[in-house]
Design a protein around this motif. Sequence first.
Motif, PDB file in Angstrom:
ATOM      1  N   THR A  30       0.850  -1.181   0.000  1.00 19.29           N
ATOM      2  CA  THR A  30       0.000   0.000   0.000  1.00 19.29           C
ATOM      3  C   THR A  30       0.889   1.235   0.000  1.00 19.29           C
ATOM      4  O   THR A  30       2.068   1.175   0.382  1.00 19.29           O
ATOM      5  N   HIS A  31       0.312   2.361  -0.424  1.00 21.10           N
ATOM      6  CA  HIS A  31       1.083   3.605  -0.488  1.00 21.10           C
ATOM      7  C   HIS A  31       0.184   4.757  -0.078  1.00 21.10           C
ATOM      8  O   HIS A  31      -0.838   5.014  -0.727  1.00 21.10           O
ATOM      9  N   VAL A  32       0.540   5.423   1.015  1.00 24.23           N
ATOM     10  CA  VAL A  32      -0.195   6.595   1.482  1.00 24.23           C
ATOM     11  C   VAL A  32       0.822   7.694   1.736  1.00 24.23           C
ATOM     12  O   VAL A  32       1.759   7.515   2.524  1.00 24.23           O
ATOM     13  N   HIS A  33       0.630   8.813   1.050  1.00 23.24           N
ATOM     14  CA  HIS A  33       1.552   9.949   1.112  1.00 23.24           C
ATOM     15  C   HIS A  33       2.953   9.454   0.771  1.00 23.24           C
ATOM     16  O   HIS A  33       3.154   8.913  -0.309  1.00 23.24           O
ATOM     17  N   ASP A  34       3.906   9.568   1.666  1.00 20.88           N
ATOM     18  CA  ASP A  34       5.265   9.105   1.361  1.00 20.88           C
ATOM     19  C   ASP A  34       5.614   7.796   2.069  1.00 20.88           C
ATOM     20  O   ASP A  34       6.779   7.436   2.182  1.00 20.88           O
ATOM     21  N   VAL A  36       5.243   3.679   2.170  1.00 21.84           N
ATOM     22  CA  VAL A  36       4.904   2.434   1.489  1.00 21.84           C
ATOM     23  C   VAL A  36       4.974   1.320   2.523  1.00 21.84           C
ATOM     24  O   VAL A  36       5.954   1.205   3.252  1.00 21.84           O
ATOM     25  N   ASP A  37       3.925   0.511   2.597  1.00 19.26           N
ATOM     26  CA  ASP A  37       3.908  -0.632   3.500  1.00 19.26           C
ATOM     27  C   ASP A  37       3.730  -1.899   2.686  1.00 19.26           C
ATOM     28  O   ASP A  37       2.978  -1.917   1.705  1.00 19.26           O
ATOM     29  N   ILE A  38       4.399  -2.964   3.094  1.00 15.93           N
ATOM     30  CA  ILE A  38       4.244  -4.280   2.492  1.00 15.93           C
ATOM     31  C   ILE A  38       4.016  -5.264   3.630  1.00 15.93           C
ATOM     32  O   ILE A  38       4.834  -5.345   4.548  1.00 15.93           O
ATOM     33  N   VAL A  39       2.898  -5.990   3.554  1.00 15.37           N
ATOM     34  CA  VAL A  39       2.580  -6.941   4.618  1.00 15.37           C
ATOM     35  C   VAL A  39       2.124  -8.260   4.010  1.00 15.37           C
ATOM     36  O   VAL A  39       1.486  -8.281   2.953  1.00 15.37           O
ATOM     37  N   PRO A  40       2.452  -9.366   4.676  1.00 16.79           N
ATOM     38  CA  PRO A  40       1.982 -10.662   4.182  1.00 16.79           C
ATOM     39  C   PRO A  40       0.509 -10.861   4.510  1.00 16.79           C
ATOM     40  O   PRO A  40       0.023 -10.397   5.551  1.00 16.79           O
ATOM     41  N   VAL A  41      -0.196 -11.522   3.598  1.00 18.83           N
ATOM     42  CA  VAL A  41      -1.588 -11.901   3.824  1.00 18.83           C
ATOM     43  C   VAL A  41      -1.838 -13.271   3.196  1.00 18.83           C
ATOM     44  O   VAL A  41      -1.257 -13.590   2.162  1.00 18.83           O
ATOM     45  N   ASN A  42      -2.666 -14.059   3.856  1.00 14.56           N
ATOM     46  CA  ASN A  42      -3.140 -15.251   3.165  1.00 14.56           C
ATOM     47  C   ASN A  42      -4.355 -14.826   2.351  1.00 14.56           C
ATOM     48  O   ASN A  42      -5.068 -13.888   2.709  1.00 14.56           O
TER      49      ASN A  42
END
Length: 142
Positions: A30-34, A36-42
């Motif tokens: 995901t990207h909000v403003h400056d 970036v987050d990356i998370v694992p999901v099933n």
Amino acid sequence: MEHDEGPVHTLTEAECWDFLTANSLGRIATHVHDVVDIVPVNFYADGSSILFRTAPGSKLLELTINDNVAFEIDGYDDQMGWGVVVKGTAHALDKQSDIAAAEASPLHPWIPTLKQVYVRITPTHITGMRFERGPEPEPDPY
């Protein structure tokens, strides 16, 4: 295959969906403003979209602010490696008919926490590649 570049092969969209439907763990970016987050999901892929469950929190808030996401899966064995990237939009399901259909899917949380919000990623672009594993070739002496 669309393109063969020696040991690297570009996957068709149908081949990308084959990998998506055969797997259940990926990463959402995901990207909000400056930030970036990356998370694992099933997840569960039905051949046209990707479904995952989440709880209220930062991931859900980020999707509310910016619904453009990237989703990635990859894997390997002794003969090959592969990766698929899906770009699209993510929306929490709010219509009861959509939620009921999601509840009937084979998607279940992997960890013992409540994940009561279903999120569907609708792809706008899907790419993937498969590569043959092997030793590095000798450099050309010229």
